[in-house]
Write an enzyme that holds these catalytic residues in place. Sequence first.
Site, PDB file in Angstrom:
ATOM      1  N   SER A 224     -27.972  35.640   7.211  1.00 51.75           N
ATOM      2  CA  SER A 224     -27.993  34.937   5.934  1.00 51.75           C
ATOM      3  C   SER A 224     -28.511  35.869   4.844  1.00 51.75           C
ATOM      4  O   SER A 224     -29.381  36.714   5.109  1.00 51.75           O
ATOM      5  CB  SER A 224     -28.894  33.701   6.024  1.00 51.75           C
ATOM      6  OG  SER A 224     -29.153  33.173   4.730  1.00 51.75           O
ATOM      7  N   TYR A 237     -37.299  30.285   7.058  1.00 55.47           N
ATOM      8  CA  TYR A 237     -35.927  30.612   7.458  1.00 55.47           C
ATOM      9  C   TYR A 237     -35.605  32.074   7.127  1.00 55.47           C
ATOM     10  O   TYR A 237     -35.070  32.820   7.965  1.00 55.47           O
ATOM     11  CB  TYR A 237     -34.963  29.678   6.751  1.00 55.47           C
ATOM     12  CG  TYR A 237     -33.500  29.954   7.017  1.00 55.47           C
ATOM     13  CD1 TYR A 237     -32.924  29.609   8.234  1.00 55.47           C
ATOM     14  CD2 TYR A 237     -32.692  30.533   6.039  1.00 55.47           C
ATOM     15  CE1 TYR A 237     -31.578  29.842   8.471  1.00 55.47           C
ATOM     16  CE2 TYR A 237     -31.345  30.771   6.267  1.00 55.47           C
ATOM     17  CZ  TYR A 237     -30.794  30.425   7.486  1.00 55.47           C
ATOM     18  OH  TYR A 237     -29.460  30.665   7.720  1.00 55.47           O
TER      19      TYR A 237
END
Length: 406
Positions: A224, A237
Amino acid sequence: MMDDYNLSFWIYLAVVTVLVGGGIKKILASHLSTGPTLVVWLGATVLVERLWAFCLPAMLLLVLLALICYIYLRSRTGPPPTLPVQGKAVFITGCDTGFGNAAAKCLDSLGIDVFATVLDLTGDGARELQKSCSSRLTLLQVDITKPQQVQQALLDTKAKLGLRGLWGLVNNAGVCVNLGDAELSLMSNYRGCMEVNFFGTVSVTQSFLPLLRQSKGRIVNISSPAGDQPFPCLAAYGSSKAALNLFTETLRHELQPWGVKVSIIQPSSFRTAPSSNNNYWEQKHKQLLQSVSPALLEEYGEDYMTETINLFQSFTKHANPDFSPVIDAIVQALLSPQPQARYYAGPGLCLMYFINSYCPFSIRNRFLQKIFLKKTLMPRALRKQSDQEVNHGLHNNNNEEKLQQL
């Protein structure tokens, strides 16, 4: 001294800088030998130098460069070359929903033997794969945070492969268990993200590497942009994805002598099932409000924390529901003769990474705030402090006016 340089000189300098900088960046990022690539880019730079020496107007030069790029891109419009799929097998984690589910269907349709892991063999995602895919697809129940289940999946895969090696491993399984300021995120949130996104991926990779080395195959890790850039409210995250990025880059260097190629895919914003599940995030928000200490809740304010979750849900509604850029990148990473080290899947990523790499910090910071969560509320303590400062300023002004009247 600055008057000696006109606008055309600065345009020329910018063009040459882009050419040279782009060439160096491509050389460092590619697996091609440095010599030929460097010669090509130096040749392009010399060409610009010579054209400029002949007093070619700046605008005409830019048009010429754009035309050359257009012709080059048109010459590459055909489908990229791919390796044959016969006899190839790929293991994919996290196929209940999202990228993993779509990738399993796509690879199966290409004729590849797919081993797809799901958390629930009786769930909707597993049933959908069974209905839509061929008999070549093998469903495996695997929680990648449990080593026993990973080892059992390895044994099952070996049994079905026989003497064949495994061509590809797609580490897709990942979670985002929290959304909020770093200080408000519980340690269990950090550990939860690390267990799946990093430690689970490392466990699967180590377990299946002997099969991949046997076939000189491919590893594809789904990461990501949050692992490269400091998106607000995604500390847990993003930290896990940053660890995954470094692990992937290290693995790519270490496995090069073995003939195993490693790629990382950075998707832009897509509307996957977990991110668009409002009930899931509302439940997480309630848990956070109940778990955070009274002191922190007073400092930040419940309205501040509620705005964060509402903004995130609004953001996901505008995310791209079409997974094809990510699936195309996975196929390319698995079947391209020379896969890229990184794939940027989705619109806007090139601009985002350009700004993050080359622009001043103030511009990067403002850009991140504009494209993600556009907070309107400050934490409660800062609001009180601001109100006190305003009231203090008004009080001082009133005193000064009274003194002047006297």
